[in-house]
Write a protein that holds these residues in place. Structure first.
Motif, PDB file in Angstrom:
ATOM      1  N   GLN A 130      33.195  -9.457  30.827  1.00 45.98           N
ATOM      2  CA  GLN A 130      32.782 -10.830  31.117  1.00 45.98           C
ATOM      3  C   GLN A 130      33.961 -11.636  31.675  1.00 45.98           C
ATOM      4  O   GLN A 130      33.806 -12.425  32.608  1.00 45.98           O
ATOM      5  CB  GLN A 130      32.245 -11.487  29.845  1.00 45.98           C
ATOM      6  N   LEU A 131      35.143 -11.425  31.109  1.00 48.57           N
ATOM      7  CA  LEU A 131      36.350 -12.108  31.588  1.00 48.57           C
ATOM      8  C   LEU A 131      36.622 -11.758  33.049  1.00 48.57           C
ATOM      9  O   LEU A 131      36.919 -12.644  33.866  1.00 48.57           O
ATOM     10  CB  LEU A 131      37.543 -11.700  30.715  1.00 48.57           C
ATOM     11  N   ILE A 132      36.514 -10.481  33.379  1.00 50.40           N
ATOM     12  CA  ILE A 132      36.753 -10.026  34.754  1.00 50.40           C
ATOM     13  C   ILE A 132      35.746 -10.663  35.709  1.00 50.40           C
ATOM     14  O   ILE A 132      36.097 -11.143  36.793  1.00 50.40           O
ATOM     15  CB  ILE A 132      36.677  -8.484  34.825  1.00 50.40           C
ATOM     16  N   ALA A 133      34.490 -10.704  35.295  1.00 46.08           N
ATOM     17  CA  ALA A 133      33.423 -11.218  36.163  1.00 46.08           C
ATOM     18  C   ALA A 133      33.538 -12.713  36.423  1.00 46.08           C
ATOM     19  O   ALA A 133      32.984 -13.217  37.414  1.00 46.08           O
ATOM     20  CB  ALA A 133      32.061 -10.898  35.552  1.00 46.08           C
ATOM     21  N   THR A 134      34.248 -13.433  35.571  1.00 38.89           N
ATOM     22  CA  THR A 134      34.356 -14.887  35.720  1.00 38.89           C
ATOM     23  C   THR A 134      35.770 -15.327  36.109  1.00 38.89           C
ATOM     24  O   THR A 134      36.092 -16.513  36.060  1.00 38.89           O
ATOM     25  CB  THR A 134      33.955 -15.589  34.403  1.00 38.89           C
ATOM     26  N   ALA A 135      36.613 -14.373  36.498  1.00 39.56           N
ATOM     27  CA  ALA A 135      37.999 -14.681  36.849  1.00 39.56           C
ATOM     28  C   ALA A 135      38.093 -15.302  38.242  1.00 39.56           C
ATOM     29  O   ALA A 135      37.193 -15.167  39.071  1.00 39.56           O
ATOM     30  CB  ALA A 135      38.845 -13.410  36.793  1.00 39.56           C
ATOM     31  N   GLY A 136      39.243 -15.968  38.489  1.00 32.61           N
ATOM     32  CA  GLY A 136      39.547 -16.419  39.847  1.00 32.61           C
ATOM     33  C   GLY A 136      40.010 -15.259  40.695  1.00 32.61           C
ATOM     34  O   GLY A 136      39.716 -15.168  41.891  1.00 32.61           O
ATOM     35  N   ALA A 137      40.748 -14.347  40.081  1.00 35.75           N
ATOM     36  CA  ALA A 137      41.208 -13.118  40.736  1.00 35.75           C
ATOM     37  C   ALA A 137      41.633 -12.145  39.652  1.00 35.75           C
ATOM     38  O   ALA A 137      41.919 -12.537  38.512  1.00 35.75           O
ATOM     39  CB  ALA A 137      42.366 -13.387  41.682  1.00 35.75           C
ATOM     40  N   VAL A 138      41.678 -10.860  40.017  1.00 37.84           N
ATOM     41  CA  VAL A 138      42.155  -9.809  39.122  1.00 37.84           C
ATOM     42  C   VAL A 138      43.372  -9.160  39.780  1.00 37.84           C
ATOM     43  O   VAL A 138      43.371  -8.894  40.989  1.00 37.84           O
ATOM     44  CB  VAL A 138      41.061  -8.759  38.857  1.00 37.84           C
ATOM     45  N   LEU A 139      44.407  -8.918  38.982  1.00 39.63           N
ATOM     46  CA  LEU A 139      45.642  -8.324  39.486  1.00 39.63           C
ATOM     47  C   LEU A 139      45.888  -7.001  38.771  1.00 39.63           C
ATOM     48  O   LEU A 139      45.910  -6.947  37.542  1.00 39.63           O
ATOM     49  CB  LEU A 139      46.802  -9.302  39.260  1.00 39.63           C
ATOM     50  N   LEU A 140      46.068  -5.936  39.555  1.00 39.00           N
ATOM     51  CA  LEU A 140      46.254  -4.581  39.033  1.00 39.00           C
ATOM     52  C   LEU A 140      47.575  -3.999  39.519  1.00 39.00           C
ATOM     53  O   LEU A 140      48.140  -4.456  40.512  1.00 39.00           O
ATOM     54  CB  LEU A 140      45.121  -3.662  39.514  1.00 39.00           C
ATOM     55  N   GLN A 141      48.054  -2.956  38.821  1.00 37.10           N
ATOM     56  CA  GLN A 141      49.200  -2.163  39.259  1.00 37.10           C
ATOM     57  C   GLN A 141      48.867  -0.699  39.003  1.00 37.10           C
ATOM     58  O   GLN A 141      47.727  -0.383  38.752  1.00 37.10           O
ATOM     59  CB  GLN A 141      50.490  -2.548  38.513  1.00 37.10           C
ATOM     60  N   ARG A 142      49.886   0.191  39.017  1.00 39.21           N
ATOM     61  CA  ARG A 142      49.579   1.617  38.928  1.00 39.21           C
ATOM     62  C   ARG A 142      50.328   2.308  37.776  1.00 39.21           C
ATOM     63  O   ARG A 142      50.767   3.448  37.913  1.00 39.21           O
ATOM     64  CB  ARG A 142      49.863   2.300  40.263  1.00 39.21           C
ATOM     65  N   GLU A 143      50.441   1.614  36.641  1.00 37.87           N
ATOM     66  CA  GLU A 143      51.059   2.215  35.455  1.00 37.87           C
ATOM     67  C   GLU A 143      50.035   2.456  34.351  1.00 37.87           C
ATOM     68  O   GLU A 143      50.411   2.709  33.206  1.00 37.87           O
ATOM     69  CB  GLU A 143      52.207   1.333  34.947  1.00 37.87           C
ATOM     70  N   VAL A 144      48.751   2.364  34.687  1.00 38.74           N
ATOM     71  CA  VAL A 144      47.666   2.733  33.782  1.00 38.74           C
ATOM     72  C   VAL A 144      46.830   3.791  34.503  1.00 38.74           C
ATOM     73  O   VAL A 144      46.983   3.990  35.705  1.00 38.74           O
ATOM     74  CB  VAL A 144      46.799   1.512  33.388  1.00 38.74           C
ATOM     75  N   PRO A 145      45.930   4.502  33.802  1.00 37.76           N
ATOM     76  CA  PRO A 145      45.126   5.517  34.484  1.00 37.76           C
ATOM     77  C   PRO A 145      44.374   4.937  35.688  1.00 37.76           C
ATOM     78  O   PRO A 145      43.846   3.828  35.626  1.00 37.76           O
ATOM     79  CB  PRO A 145      44.160   5.984  33.386  1.00 37.76           C
ATOM     80  N   GLU A 146      44.340   5.699  36.754  1.00 34.48           N
ATOM     81  CA  GLU A 146      43.677   5.239  37.975  1.00 34.48           C
ATOM     82  C   GLU A 146      42.199   4.924  37.727  1.00 34.48           C
ATOM     83  O   GLU A 146      41.636   4.001  38.331  1.00 34.48           O
ATOM     84  CB  GLU A 146      43.810   6.315  39.067  1.00 34.48           C
ATOM     85  N   SER A 147      41.586   5.664  36.807  1.00 32.60           N
ATOM     86  CA  SER A 147      40.175   5.432  36.499  1.00 32.60           C
ATOM     87  C   SER A 147      39.947   4.021  35.964  1.00 32.60           C
ATOM     88  O   SER A 147      38.897   3.410  36.193  1.00 32.60           O
ATOM     89  CB  SER A 147      39.672   6.462  35.481  1.00 32.60           C
ATOM     90  N   VAL A 148      40.930   3.479  35.239  1.00 30.35           N
ATOM     91  CA  VAL A 148      40.824   2.108  34.723  1.00 30.35           C
ATOM     92  C   VAL A 148      40.833   1.113  35.884  1.00 30.35           C
ATOM     93  O   VAL A 148      40.010   0.189  35.943  1.00 30.35           O
ATOM     94  CB  VAL A 148      41.978   1.804  33.733  1.00 30.35           C
ATOM     95  N   ASN A 149      41.773   1.307  36.812  1.00 29.35           N
ATOM     96  CA  ASN A 149      41.832   0.414  37.969  1.00 29.35           C
ATOM     97  C   ASN A 149      40.547   0.461  38.793  1.00 29.35           C
ATOM     98  O   ASN A 149      40.062  -0.570  39.262  1.00 29.35           O
ATOM     99  CB  ASN A 149      43.028   0.778  38.853  1.00 29.35           C
ATOM    100  N   VAL A 150      39.998   1.655  38.966  1.00 26.83           N
ATOM    101  CA  VAL A 150      38.748   1.790  39.725  1.00 26.83           C
ATOM    102  C   VAL A 150      37.618   1.042  39.024  1.00 26.83           C
ATOM    103  O   VAL A 150      36.870   0.283  39.657  1.00 26.83           O
ATOM    104  CB  VAL A 150      38.385   3.283  39.914  1.00 26.83           C
ATOM    105  N   GLU A 151      37.499   1.228  37.716  1.00 28.77           N
ATOM    106  CA  GLU A 151      36.430   0.572  36.968  1.00 28.77           C
ATOM    107  C   GLU A 151      36.567  -0.951  37.034  1.00 28.77           C
ATOM    108  O   GLU A 151      35.580  -1.671  37.288  1.00 28.77           O
ATOM    109  CB  GLU A 151      36.450   1.043  35.509  1.00 28.77           C
ATOM    110  N   VAL A 152      37.775  -1.453  36.814  1.00 28.11           N
ATOM    111  CA  VAL A 152      38.009  -2.897  36.841  1.00 28.11           C
ATOM    112  C   VAL A 152      37.745  -3.466  38.231  1.00 28.11           C
ATOM    113  O   VAL A 152      37.094  -4.506  38.389  1.00 28.11           O
ATOM    114  CB  VAL A 152      39.452  -3.216  36.400  1.00 28.11           C
TER     115      VAL A 152
END
Length: 313
Positions: A130-152
């Protein structure tokens, strides 16, 4: 009454940085003495969340701390002190992420990372979704599993929320399904070369490599060029924007400077600044960052960045 700004949501890593100051890197088989060892808060996700919050923007950090690690309280405390909202950060079994940083004279660094809690299994709760869906923007990097970044990123894109990805972290290729979800992809020139298999020794080569990423579905590419500034390709058919670096009086430590740049650029965009203005704001923040030791401890306050920007006029 004016509605409060939609927050920046940073999903990513948090590390305890073990910093060893050395004159130079050791040669194979050589032993060098370090003057000291210091544990400071870091991790690309945590650095970016802290940088955005220090820049005065409402920021949430979604990440994982190791509940068996005494450094967890240090890391939580540092993020909270910067003004980051940790409501959606969780504790998982095992140690926190750790980075060994060999800090050479002149400010350059070499880093070895142990993933720890960052690489443990992730499960995005309903409240995080819900937080992601109502954000102004989402910021990601590459120190977590790639599957997490894809899902987010897919969650954010489906909700019409722009996604920024800092390319720093793991060295492998970016998942093809992630690229079309990205409003902004921000590599440095070394990461850009690695991601595209193309040379990035000249500005023309940098542009060509960045355009290859846009052909793969990325909306815009922001290339960090270190002391040479930055280059933004804002979209297909739009002219590139070149930002010269704002020179620091002295470079003490470059750790975290790229994270500071990406995060403050995202803040400036969320605040409605034009692209050139946003690049200058981010350049000012990074210029201040490199004059201090440590990743998170070096991040500038909003008034410092505004003052340096004003001094450039």
């Amino acid at each position: 009454m004016e509605a409060p700004p939609k927050p920046l949501v940073v999903v990513g890593s948090v590390n305890a940085d073990l910093v060893l100051p050395i004159e130079r890197l050791p040669k194979p088989g050589e032993t060098l003495a370090a003057a000291s060892i210091e544990t400071v808060p870091g991790g690309k996700g945590a650095n970016q969340a802290a940088a955005a919050a220090r820049a005065g923007y409402p920021t949430y950090f979604v990440g994982q701390f190791g509940k068996d690690d005494p450094n967890a309280s240090l890391l939580r405390g540092a993020l909270s002190a910067c003004g980051v909202d940790l409501t959606h950060a969780i504790d998982v079994a095992g140690p926190c992420g750790t980075a060994l940083i060999l800090l050479q004279a002149g400010g350059e660094n070499s880093i070895i990372i142990v993933g720890g809690a960052n690489q443990a299994a992730w499960n995005l709760s309903d409240s995080v979704r819900q937080l992601i869906a109502t954000a102004g923007a989402v910021l990601l990097q590459r120190e977590v599993p790639e599957s997490v970044n894809v899902e987010v990123a897919k969650l954010a894109k489906d909700a019409g929320v722009p996604v920024f990805l800092d390319a720093g972290g793991v060295e492998g290729p970016i998942a093809p399904e992630l690229l079309p979800c990205l409003a902004v992809l921000s590599p440095n020139e070394t990461e850009l070369a690695r991601l595209t298999g193309m040379p990035t020794d000249s500005e023309d080569q940098v542009r060509a490599a960045a355009e290859k990423l846009m052909e793969a579905g990325v909306q815009s590419v922001l290339v960090k060029l270190g002391g040479d500034g930055s280059l933004l390709l804002p979209g297909q058919g739009k002219p590139a924007i070149r930002q010269k670096a704002i020179r620091a009086p002295e470079v003490v430590d470059t750790t975290g400077a790229g994270d500071c740049f990406t995060a403050t650029y995202a803040v400036a965009v969320l605040e409605g600044k034009a692209a050139a203005e946003a690049l200058q704001f981010a350049s000012a923040a990074a210029s201040i960052c490199v004059t201090r030791k440590g990743a998170m401890p070096s991040l500038p306050a909003r008034e410092e960045v505004d003052a340096l920007v004003a001094a450039q006029q």
